[in-house]
Design an enzyme around this catalytic site. Structure first.
Site, mmCIF file in Angstrom:
data_model
loop_
_atom_site.group_PDB
_atom_site.id
_atom_site.type_symbol
_atom_site.label_atom_id
_atom_site.label_comp_id
_atom_site.label_asym_id
_atom_site.label_seq_id
_atom_site.Cartn_x
_atom_site.Cartn_y
_atom_site.Cartn_z
ATOM 1 N N CYS A 86 0.844 -1.195 0.000
ATOM 2 C CA CYS A 86 0.000 0.000 0.000
ATOM 3 C C CYS A 86 0.890 1.260 0.000
ATOM 4 O O CYS A 86 1.664 1.448 -0.924
ATOM 5 C CB CYS A 86 -0.996 -0.026 1.154
ATOM 6 S SG CYS A 86 -2.382 1.132 0.918
ATOM 7 N N HIS A 196 -3.664 -4.853 -0.544
ATOM 8 C CA HIS A 196 -3.281 -5.483 0.718
ATOM 9 C C HIS A 196 -3.358 -7.004 0.585
ATOM 10 O O HIS A 196 -4.435 -7.579 0.721
ATOM 11 C CB HIS A 196 -4.217 -5.030 1.840
ATOM 12 C CG HIS A 196 -4.016 -3.622 2.269
ATOM 13 N ND1 HIS A 196 -3.120 -3.260 3.252
ATOM 14 C CD2 HIS A 196 -4.592 -2.472 1.836
ATOM 15 C CE1 HIS A 196 -3.160 -1.955 3.418
ATOM 16 N NE2 HIS A 196 -4.045 -1.453 2.569
ATOM 17 N N GLU A 198 -2.448 -9.161 2.680
ATOM 18 C CA GLU A 198 -2.826 -9.731 3.977
ATOM 19 C C GLU A 198 -4.334 -9.687 4.213
ATOM 20 O O GLU A 198 -4.843 -10.324 5.134
ATOM 21 C CB GLU A 198 -2.083 -9.012 5.113
ATOM 22 C CG GLU A 198 -2.627 -7.660 5.516
ATOM 23 C CD GLU A 198 -2.210 -6.511 4.614
ATOM 24 O OE1 GLU A 198 -2.436 -5.360 5.004
ATOM 25 O OE2 GLU A 198 -1.660 -6.765 3.519
#
Length: 215
Positions: A86, A196, A198
């Site tokens: 990001c 992202h 994750e």
């Protein structure tokens, strides 16, 4: 006593990132993970992950205060893997412009981070990407795999050309929200994503596993 064969990844904790989410995702992908800003630990890890949320200028200020700019530069000079996520990707470019104010980035790649050119901002939610052939980052992922984005700024133009045929040009992945923007870059030891991983479910887990597999 068996020694661990898991790769050691440091999530760099400079105050501007979803460090716990990144830690959990990397651990699920098989890495030994530590959240720290300790200089020696960050330098010696197999991989360094630099997250980032919020404003470009604030992230750069926090990174410099934690000596993260120096750590990233030294690791890359030695061919040691670094991954940005990001705003952690955005600060790898030359500069960022927010509300008319320009802030210098790490200048690993030419380019300017500017406001998204779209009717709806921020770009928040799931989107597909267009990865180039030969991508290691997106290996094993279908073309319709979706990743989670949340951002109001992006890089819309890529201008790094490699004149030396002996050098491999960076692999640039694109996504579109209004206008196409850089969604990921693979450049030797330096990889980064605007989205992202994750928070991107199975696709993000595969992507992180791909990165860890190169360490």
């Amino acid at each position: 006593m068996e020694l661990s064969t898991a790769k050691k990844v440091v999530v760099f904790d400079y105050g501007f990132g979803n460090v716990r989410s990144a830690e959990r995702a990397l651990a699920r992908a098989g890495a030994e993970v530590e959240i720290t800003r300790d200089f020696d630990t960050a330098m010696n890890a197999d991989g360094l992950l630099v997250p980032g949320v919020g404003a470009f200028a604030a992230c750069m200020k926090g990174l410099k205060e934690a000596r993260g700019d120096w750590i990233v530069g030294r690791r890359l000079a030695g061919g040691r893997p670094v991954m940005g996520i990001c705003v952690g990707m955005q600060i790898l470019f030359e500069r960022g412009i927010e509300h008319g104010v320009e802030t210098e980035g790490l200048d690993e790649w030419p380019g300017t981070v500017g406001p998204l050119e779209a009717e709806i901002v921020p770009h928040m939610g799931w989107n597909t990407v267009e990865a180039p052939g030969g991508s290691q980052l997106f290996a094993g992922l279908d073309a319709d795999a979706r990743f989670y984005f949340v951002h109001s700024y992006a890089v819309h133009d890529w201008s790094l050309d490699v004149a030396n045929p002996a050098m491999r040009a960076p692999l640039v992945t694109w996504s579109t929200h209004g206008k196409p923007f850089v969604a990921a870059v693979e450049n030797g030891a330096l990889w980064a994503t605007q989205f992202h991983p994750e928070k991107s479910g199975d696709a993000g887990a595969q992507l992180l596993n791909n990165w860890i597999g190169t360490l």
